[in-house]
Scaffold this active site. Structure first.
Site, PDB file in Angstrom:
ATOM      1  N   ASP A   1       7.955  24.774 -18.845  1.00 48.14           N
ATOM      2  CA  ASP A   1       8.855  24.682 -20.008  1.00 48.14           C
ATOM      3  C   ASP A   1       8.971  23.231 -20.460  1.00 48.14           C
ATOM      4  OD1 ASP A   1       9.268  27.343 -19.361  1.00 48.14           O
ATOM      5  OD2 ASP A   1      11.139  26.915 -18.283  1.00 48.14           O
TER       6      ASP A   1
HETATM    7  C1  26A Z   1      12.700  38.048 -19.721  1.00 49.38           C
HETATM    8  N1  26A Z   1      12.564  37.094 -18.658  1.00 49.38           N
HETATM    9  C2  26A Z   1      12.013  37.579 -17.424  1.00 49.38           C
HETATM   10  C3  26A Z   1      12.936  35.760 -18.838  1.00 49.38           C
HETATM   11  C4  26A Z   1      12.878  34.798 -17.821  1.00 49.38           C
HETATM   12  C5  26A Z   1      13.196  33.462 -18.142  1.00 49.38           C
HETATM   13  N2  26A Z   1      13.559  33.082 -19.365  1.00 49.38           N
HETATM   14  C6  26A Z   1      13.610  34.035 -20.295  1.00 49.38           C
HETATM   15  N3  26A Z   1      13.324  35.343 -20.062  1.00 49.38           N
HETATM   16  N4  26A Z   1      12.577  34.834 -16.498  1.00 49.38           N
HETATM   17  C7  26A Z   1      12.702  33.574 -16.032  1.00 49.38           C
HETATM   18  N5  26A Z   1      13.084  32.749 -17.023  1.00 49.38           N
HETATM   19  C8  26A Z   1      13.350  31.309 -16.968  1.00 49.38           C
HETATM   20  O1  26A Z   1      12.172  30.639 -16.729  1.00 49.38           O
HETATM   21  C9  26A Z   1      12.550  29.325 -16.352  1.00 49.38           C
HETATM   22  C10 26A Z   1      11.438  28.653 -15.620  1.00 49.38           C
HETATM   23  O2  26A Z   1      10.316  28.571 -16.406  1.00 49.38           O
HETATM   24  C11 26A Z   1      14.293  30.896 -15.860  1.00 49.38           C
HETATM   25  O3  26A Z   1      15.632  30.969 -16.295  1.00 49.38           O
HETATM   26  C12 26A Z   1      13.842  29.471 -15.550  1.00 49.38           C
HETATM   27  O4  26A Z   1      14.781  28.499 -15.979  1.00 49.38           O
END
Ligand code: 26A
Length: 345
Positions: free
Chosen positions: A300
């Site tokens: 990210d």
């Molecule tokens: C729909 N899903 C599975 C998600 C996520 C996500 N952010 C949005 N939608 N699953 C994990 N994360 C975020 O990814 C970040 C790391 O790349 C987590 O909250 C974490 O901060």
């Protein structure tokens, strides 16, 4: 060159609170989690959050992949450059998110759901791996009505760059399509991140529906391979071939050649541009292993630095370099965070 206008970059996805702890192989096995993965929580995963808090000294940290990216881009850009949209609840978790975005000056316009709690992501750290298990809750209720409401749509119209986290394909594809159409019709820049292997695997249909709008695709090696597999590409492991296949897909706005950017952990980042024969590689900034705190949010942060470069009008190699720089900073912090006092690129 600074952004010439307020809120040039608009980001959309799922705001989440990360419940992050250093875990064990046993904990991963108990919940059927892979060491390095991202999944949607099923009922059997729900006790994980309490267990992380009670038995693993978990920390609460602002998360949500594209929200991390938006915070990262705003970390680099002049004040009032980035706005982020997504759905939260009316609770103390949302208050923690608001504190974190205030710290970097990111503007958020949340759809607040009165009935659902703010979404949570259990983050289990083992070595340099991170396993993400998400209960979307209020984030799953983001809708087109919010995006199209007059005050929000004004922000959409004012922005010149859109960044959509691929995790939003599980939530509200019509909102993604609306941003893509707005970008193509007005020669604005539409950036999508593939976010996790399961998106290309299980949300192929909405992902593909948005592909004509992609000006920039950002993903990592496992997401690229999942995309190649779900699309039966001839070469499913060669990152350069996958990047090329992505740039060659049909495109709505022919004025902008598509660019595919594939990060590869400590390996070089692969970049293909539509119409250019050469697929380029850019090495990452090396870092001593003992300086790494955790890799949650590294991708990210890369995307945040990269899109900040786009907004600043920088050449591609400088956008990639900003991405590498910000990822390097973020992995030295706890979770998807950036250092304060602020460092300058
Ligand atoms: C729909 N899903 C599975 C998600 C996520 C996500 N952010 C949005 N939608 N699953 C994990 N994360 C975020 O990814 C970040 C790391 O790349 C987590 O909250 C974490 O901060």
């Amino acid at each position: 060159m600074a952004a010439n206008k307020e809120y040039a970059l608009l980001c959309l996805e799922n705001p989440l609170l990360d419940i992050q702890a250093v875990g064990t192989e046993e904990l991963l096995a108990k919940y059927g989690l892979k060491a390095n993965d991202a999944i949607l929580a099923e009922p059997q995963h729900l006790p994980l959050y309490e267990e992380l808090l009670n038995d693993y000294d978990a920390k609460l940290i602002a998360g949500g992949a594209a929200q991390n990216t938006a915070r990262g881009a705003q970390y680099i850009l002049p004040p009032n450059s980035v706005v982020y949209l997504g759905g939260v609840g009316d609770d103390k978790y949302a208050a923690i998110l608001k504190d974190a975005v205030r710290e970097v000056g990111l503007r958020v316009e949340y759809r607040v759901d009165p009935k659902e709690p703010t979404g949570r992501c259990g983050v289990v750290i083992t070595g340099h791996n991170r396993s993400l298990c998400t209960d979307l809750a209020a984030a799953n209720h983001y809708d087109l009505d919010h995006l199209k409401s007059p005050e929000i749509w004004k922000l959409v119209e004012g922005a010149r760059f859109y960044y959509v986290g691929g995790y939003h394909f599980t939530v509200c594809p019509p909102a993604i399509q609306a941003l893509g159409q707005e970008a193509a019709a007005n020669d604005k820049v539409f950036v999508v991140n593939f976010s996790a292997p399961f998106i290309a695997q299980f949300f192929k249909e909405p992902l593909d529906a948005s592909s004509p709008y992609w000006d920039y695709v950002i993903c990592n090696e496992s997401e690229a391979e999942a995309y190649a597999k779900s699309h039966d590409l001839a070469d499913q492991t060669d990152l350069k071939a996958i990047a090329r296949a992505i740039t060659d897909l049909p495109k709505a706005n022919a004025k902008r050649p598509r660019v595919a950017v594939i990060t590869n952990g400590t390996g070089a980042t692969v970049v293909a541009t539509q119409g250019q024969a050469d697929v380029r590689e850019f090495p990452v900034h090396a870092i001593a292993a003992d300086k790494i705190n955790d890799t949650n949010g590294a991708g990210d942060a890369f995307a945040g630095g990269f899109v900040a470069g786009l907004v600043q009008g920088k050449p591609l190699e400088e956008c990639v370099d900003r991405g590498h720089w910000l990822a390097r900073l973020s992995i030295q912090e706890l979770g998807p965070s950036y250092p304060f006092p602020k460092q300058t690129y």
